[in-house]
Scaffold this motif. Sequence first.
Motif, PDB file in Angstrom:
ATOM      1  N   GLY A 168      37.915  33.406  41.628  1.00 49.73           N
ATOM      2  CA  GLY A 168      38.404  34.535  40.830  1.00 49.73           C
ATOM      3  C   GLY A 168      37.281  35.193  40.051  1.00 49.73           C
ATOM      4  N   ASN A 169      36.418  34.378  39.466  1.00 51.21           N
ATOM      5  CA  ASN A 169      35.267  34.911  38.749  1.00 51.21           C
ATOM      6  C   ASN A 169      34.313  35.629  39.707  1.00 51.21           C
ATOM      7  N   PHE A 170      34.114  35.069  40.899  1.00 47.35           N
ATOM      8  CA  PHE A 170      33.258  35.687  41.911  1.00 47.35           C
ATOM      9  C   PHE A 170      33.814  37.046  42.341  1.00 47.35           C
ATOM     10  N   ASN A 184      40.699  31.181  53.191  1.00 44.72           N
ATOM     11  CA  ASN A 184      41.927  31.807  52.721  1.00 44.72           C
ATOM     12  C   ASN A 184      41.953  31.951  51.203  1.00 44.72           C
ATOM     13  N   THR A 185      41.315  31.022  50.484  1.00 51.39           N
ATOM     14  CA  THR A 185      41.274  31.132  49.021  1.00 51.39           C
ATOM     15  C   THR A 185      40.498  32.375  48.596  1.00 51.39           C
ATOM     16  N   PHE A 186      39.371  32.642  49.238  1.00 54.03           N
ATOM     17  CA  PHE A 186      38.639  33.882  48.987  1.00 54.03           C
ATOM     18  C   PHE A 186      39.490  35.087  49.357  1.00 54.03           C
ATOM     19  N   ASP A 187      40.146  34.998  50.526  1.00 50.07           N
ATOM     20  CA  ASP A 187      40.891  36.143  51.050  1.00 50.07           C
ATOM     21  C   ASP A 187      42.049  36.538  50.146  1.00 50.07           C
ATOM     22  N   VAL A 188      42.873  35.564  49.756  1.00 46.91           N
ATOM     23  CA  VAL A 188      44.065  35.879  48.967  1.00 46.91           C
ATOM     24  C   VAL A 188      43.677  36.445  47.601  1.00 46.91           C
ATOM     25  N   THR A 189      42.684  35.828  46.952  1.00 52.67           N
ATOM     26  CA  THR A 189      42.268  36.315  45.631  1.00 52.67           C
ATOM     27  C   THR A 189      41.752  37.743  45.717  1.00 52.67           C
ATOM     28  N   ALA A 190      40.885  38.012  46.694  1.00 55.78           N
ATOM     29  CA  ALA A 190      40.315  39.348  46.824  1.00 55.78           C
ATOM     30  C   ALA A 190      41.364  40.368  47.246  1.00 55.78           C
ATOM     31  N   ARG A 191      42.255  39.983  48.164  1.00 57.16           N
ATOM     32  CA  ARG A 191      43.254  40.925  48.668  1.00 57.16           C
ATOM     33  C   ARG A 191      44.277  41.273  47.584  1.00 57.16           C
ATOM     34  N   GLN A 192      44.688  40.268  46.817  1.00 58.26           N
ATOM     35  CA  GLN A 192      45.626  40.550  45.733  1.00 58.26           C
ATOM     36  C   GLN A 192      44.987  41.454  44.679  1.00 58.26           C
ATOM     37  N   SER A 193      43.715  41.212  44.367  1.00 58.77           N
ATOM     38  CA  SER A 193      43.013  42.032  43.373  1.00 58.77           C
ATOM     39  C   SER A 193      42.753  43.438  43.880  1.00 58.77           C
ATOM     40  N   THR A 200      53.972  39.758  40.655  1.00 64.66           N
ATOM     41  CA  THR A 200      54.058  41.145  40.184  1.00 64.66           C
ATOM     42  C   THR A 200      53.780  41.231  38.688  1.00 64.66           C
ATOM     43  N   TYR A 201      54.341  40.310  37.931  1.00 67.34           N
ATOM     44  CA  TYR A 201      54.150  40.340  36.481  1.00 67.34           C
ATOM     45  C   TYR A 201      52.668  40.180  36.132  1.00 67.34           C
ATOM     46  N   ILE A 202      51.994  39.249  36.786  1.00 68.22           N
ATOM     47  CA  ILE A 202      50.579  39.022  36.487  1.00 68.22           C
ATOM     48  C   ILE A 202      49.748  40.244  36.847  1.00 68.22           C
ATOM     49  N   GLN A 203      49.983  40.822  38.020  1.00 62.65           N
ATOM     50  CA  GLN A 203      49.181  41.968  38.453  1.00 62.65           C
ATOM     51  C   GLN A 203      49.404  43.194  37.571  1.00 62.65           C
ATOM     52  N   THR A 204      50.594  43.335  37.021  1.00 61.41           N
ATOM     53  CA  THR A 204      50.884  44.528  36.224  1.00 61.41           C
ATOM     54  C   THR A 204      50.634  44.325  34.732  1.00 61.41           C
ATOM     55  N   HIS A 205      50.409  43.081  34.288  1.00 68.89           N
ATOM     56  CA  HIS A 205      50.224  42.827  32.863  1.00 68.89           C
ATOM     57  C   HIS A 205      48.850  42.244  32.502  1.00 68.89           C
ATOM     58  N   ALA A 206      48.095  41.771  33.493  1.00 72.83           N
ATOM     59  CA  ALA A 206      46.772  41.211  33.202  1.00 72.83           C
ATOM     60  C   ALA A 206      45.764  42.321  32.927  1.00 72.83           C
ATOM     61  N   MET A 207      44.772  42.031  32.085  1.00 69.99           N
ATOM     62  CA  MET A 207      43.700  42.993  31.819  1.00 69.99           C
ATOM     63  C   MET A 207      42.927  43.273  33.107  1.00 69.99           C
ATOM     64  N   PRO A 208      42.582  44.538  33.397  1.00 73.62           N
ATOM     65  CA  PRO A 208      41.884  44.863  34.648  1.00 73.62           C
ATOM     66  C   PRO A 208      40.604  44.064  34.872  1.00 73.62           C
ATOM     67  N   ALA A 209      39.802  43.880  33.818  1.00 74.71           N
ATOM     68  CA  ALA A 209      38.526  43.173  33.965  1.00 74.71           C
ATOM     69  C   ALA A 209      38.711  41.695  34.256  1.00 74.71           C
ATOM     70  N   LEU A 210      39.897  41.166  33.986  1.00 77.34           N
ATOM     71  CA  LEU A 210      40.177  39.745  34.183  1.00 77.34           C
ATOM     72  C   LEU A 210      41.287  39.515  35.207  1.00 77.34           C
ATOM     73  N   ARG A 211      41.653  40.570  35.931  1.00 75.10           N
ATOM     74  CA  ARG A 211      42.794  40.467  36.834  1.00 75.10           C
ATOM     75  C   ARG A 211      42.570  39.421  37.920  1.00 75.10           C
ATOM     76  N   ALA A 212      41.412  39.443  38.557  1.00 79.49           N
ATOM     77  CA  ALA A 212      41.169  38.492  39.646  1.00 79.49           C
ATOM     78  C   ALA A 212      41.190  37.062  39.128  1.00 79.49           C
ATOM     79  N   ARG A 213      40.669  36.844  37.913  1.00 74.53           N
ATOM     80  CA  ARG A 213      40.703  35.494  37.362  1.00 74.53           C
ATOM     81  C   ARG A 213      42.127  35.063  37.042  1.00 74.53           C
ATOM     82  N   ALA A 214      42.945  35.979  36.522  1.00 80.14           N
ATOM     83  CA  ALA A 214      44.348  35.643  36.275  1.00 80.14           C
ATOM     84  C   ALA A 214      45.065  35.339  37.591  1.00 80.14           C
ATOM     85  N   ILE A 215      44.795  36.155  38.610  1.00 82.80           N
ATOM     86  CA  ILE A 215      45.405  35.930  39.918  1.00 82.80           C
ATOM     87  C   ILE A 215      44.937  34.604  40.514  1.00 82.80           C
ATOM     88  N   SER A 216      43.669  34.253  40.258  1.00 85.80           N
ATOM     89  CA  SER A 216      43.147  32.998  40.809  1.00 85.80           C
ATOM     90  C   SER A 216      43.902  31.794  40.261  1.00 85.80           C
TER      91      SER A 216
END
Length: 408
Positions: A66-68, A117-126, A331-347
């Motif tokens: 997520g940080n990457f 797949n861990t790289f893929d899902v995190t990047a694709r969701q973000s 959906t809640y995480i993607q729409t409520h997380a801070m943009p700069a930290l979205r991938a980390r929240a999704i991770s």
Amino acid sequence: MYIFRALKHRNYRLHFTGQAISLMGTWMQRIAVSWLVYRLTESAFILGLVSFVSLAPSLVLAPFIGNFVDRHNRYRIVLTTQFGLMLQAGALTLLILIGHYNVWWIGALSFIQGVINTFDVTARQSLMVELVPEKADLPNAIALNSSAFNAARMLGPAVGGILLSNFGEAVCFGVNFVSFIAVLGSLFAMKLVEQPVPRKQESAWQGLKEGFNYLRHSPHLSSLILLLGASSLLVIPYTTLLPVVAREMYNGDATIFSWFESAAGLGAMFGAIYMARLQAGANLRFRVMKAAGLFAFGILLLSFAAWLPIALISTMLAAMGMMVQNSSINTYIQTHAMPALRARAISYYIMAFQGIFPIGSLLIGALAQLWGIHYTLVFQGIAGALIALAFVIYIRQHITRRYVPVAD
């Protein structure tokens, strides 16, 4: 139509089309791997172990990935991972065709798939916020993704079961390999201008700590991730037992197993359609609460089902509850997380879902070996009900005091 409103965005439309085709092959490969492992070993524990190694990278790597992802071009990451998953499917096909395979080779390739797949899902969701620039359409896009996933889950195992019974596992793996042409073609066709995220001059460890501290001080996000983690440990691994359910409870073959997978896909599709119809401002946390209860009920009903049609309906209800629960959290995480930290929240969402799941698969597989399939399913249903009850209590004590929910 309102239910398909996210498809008006060209880049998302390409993404949706490519994924819808590729996911059919993915589900064919999944049931072929599960059946192949069970055919070779006849062990519920080994079946859970292979599932463990395929998803364990999500537990260990997800926060770091997520940080990457927050620091790199998400589109290029997705392009690379899809190509890597295509090669993994090709390697499986080749092994079966030449006849040099065993459960250890399958496990090794499953582990490689898990890392990619861990790289893929995190990047694709973000990347979703770039594919769907209008935030109001993002929940619909996530629901449509789930619809495509679960339509493939419904149709893929049905087609895969026919191919598996008549031609063997190699054909299923080969179809998955070819299906990646669609998703790679859709990625190359996109015209994407990614909005740059400001990057701080900090180490990877500092970025990891920042993501953890953000969630620790955001109980509206962390409570959902904790619920998902508990569900992934004790309830969601019922999916790994479906080959055992088909064979031991109903004396079935690969075709009966594919019926269970298709029933789960149909239930999840109903859940995805329900999510796609949600209006803006819908209360997602209360939907999580209701869906968790339905999930538990479906598994309990399955544990006592003596007639195959009732078992298939029970599987459908459980899958519908699981889908609405997980999609609402996503959906809640993607729409409520801070943009700069979205991938980390999704991770952390991915870690709670895909990372805890393999530990649960090992645990539930061991319990099925020890207790038998009936008592294991009863345990999972009761555990799911207790998790739902705990979240209800949390919502009432910590959320409703200062938040008036939107009426469902």
